[in-house]
Design an enzyme around this catalytic site. Structure first.
Site, PDB file in Angstrom:
ATOM      1  N   ASP A  32      21.495 -13.911   0.868  1.00 18.50           N
ATOM      2  CA  ASP A  32      21.850 -15.031   1.723  1.00 18.50           C
ATOM      3  C   ASP A  32      21.580 -14.604   3.170  1.00 18.50           C
ATOM      4  OD1 ASP A  32      23.312 -17.401   2.727  1.00 18.50           O
ATOM      5  OD2 ASP A  32      24.870 -15.938   3.222  1.00 18.50           O
ATOM      6  N   ASP A  34      23.000 -16.457   6.625  1.00 17.86           N
ATOM      7  CA  ASP A  34      24.149 -16.619   7.522  1.00 17.86           C
ATOM      8  C   ASP A  34      25.410 -16.002   6.916  1.00 17.86           C
ATOM      9  OD1 ASP A  34      22.868 -18.317   9.620  1.00 17.86           O
ATOM     10  OD2 ASP A  34      22.611 -19.670   7.928  1.00 17.86           O
TER      11      ASP A  34
END
Length: 245
Positions: A32, A34
Site C-alpha cells: 500500500d 499512504d
C-alpha cells in the site's frame, strides 16, 4: 490460504498467535502507499465530513463502530453524477494537500534496497490517484512495478488489483505478500487473493490479532517497516526473479 500460521515472534516486537514452523516461498511484495510507504498526512476524518456532511459522517462513524465502516469510494459510486463530481473534487483537494507534505515512511528505503539486493519484485496498490503515485516515484527515487492507483477498477479490498500484479509477474498469489496499514483494505485484499498478508500498525490502534475475525486476521503484524526485513529472513525463502538475457 497457507499451512503457515500467524505472526512474528514476540521478541521481534510484534504480537500474534505464534511462531511459524514452516518457511514459505516468496517471490514478490506488494505495498500500500499512504500510511505504509509514506507517513500518514491526510486528515481522513475531515475529508469524510466534507464529503458526507455532518449527519452522513455521524452515520459513517456509527457503522464503522458496529460493522467496520462504510467504504467511501464505493458509497460515492451510488450517488448522482453531479454529487459524485462534487465528492471527488473534495477528495482530490485533500489528496493534493497531502502531496505537499508527502514524507517517506521510516524504513522504506532500507527495505527496498534489501529487496533489490535479493532480486525480489515489488509492486504497489493504492486507492490514491495516479498523479500521487507518479510524484511518489519521482520524489523518493524508488520504483514499484506495477503500481496501480484507483484508476484501476475494482480497487482494494477487491482482490483484482493484486491478482493483476501476480498475473503480470507470472507468480502465484501464494508466493506474494501484501503489506499495508488497513485491515479492511490491504489485509482483506491480500487474503481474498490468496496471498500472505502483513499489517503495519505503527501506533497499536488495531490491538491484538487475537481479537480479529478470521476474514481480517493478517498472517503477520509489524509496528515498523524495519521489522519486515527480519520477518522475511526468519519466515521465508526468498526466490529471486529470473534474469533476462
Amino acid at each position: 490460504m497457507s499451512s503457515l500460521s500467524a505472526s512474528i515472534p514476540a521478541e521481534d516486537g510484534c504480537g500474534g498467535a505464534g511462531v511459524r514452523a514452516k518457511r514459505g516461498r516468496l517471490r514478490g511484495l506488494v505495498f500500500d502507499m499512504d500510511g505504509t510507504l509514506t507517513v500518514p498526512v491526510i486528515d481522513f476524518g475531515a475529508m469524510y465530513r466534507a464529503v458526507l456532511g455532518e449527519e452522513g459522517y455521524a452515520a459513517h462513524r456509527a457503522a464503522r463502530a458496529s460493522a467496520g465502516g462504510v467504504d467511501i469510494l464505493h458509497h460515492i459510486e451510488s450517488w448522482a453524477p453531479q454529487e459524485q463530481q462534487r465528492a471527488y473534487e473534495i477528495i482530490a483537494h485533500f489528496e493534493r494537500q497531502g502531496l505537499d507534505r508527502l514524507q517517506i515512511m521510516p524504513g522504506a528505503s532500507e527495505l527496498c534496497r534489501y529487496l533489490d539486493s535479493r532480486q525480489i519484485r515489488r509492486g504497489l496498490i493504492t486507492r490514491n490517484v495516479n498523479m500521487a503515485v507518479d510524484i511518489f516515484h519521482q520524489r523518493f527515487g524508488m520504483e514499484f512495478v506495477p503500481a496501480l492507483s484507483r484508476e484501476f477498477r475494482p480497487y482494494k479490498p477487491d482482490p483484482a488489483p493484486l491478482l493483476h500484479i501476480c498475473s503480470i509477474w507470472d507468480v502465484p498469489p501464494s508466493e506474494v505478500m501484501m503489506i499495508g496499514d488497513s485491515l479492511r483494505d490491504d489485509v482483506v485484499c491480500g487474503k481474498r487473493a490468496g496471498a500472505f498478508t502483513c499489517l503495519l500498525d505503527e501506533t497499536g490502534r488495531y490491538g491484538s490479532p487475537d481479537s480479529y475475525t478470521d476474514d481480517i486476521r493478517p498472517d503477520f503484524k509489524v509496528s515498523s517497516l524495519s521489522q519486515v526485513l527480519s520477518l522475511l529472513e526468519t519466515h521465508f525463502d526468498l526466490m529471486p526473479q529470473p534474469q533476462t538475457t
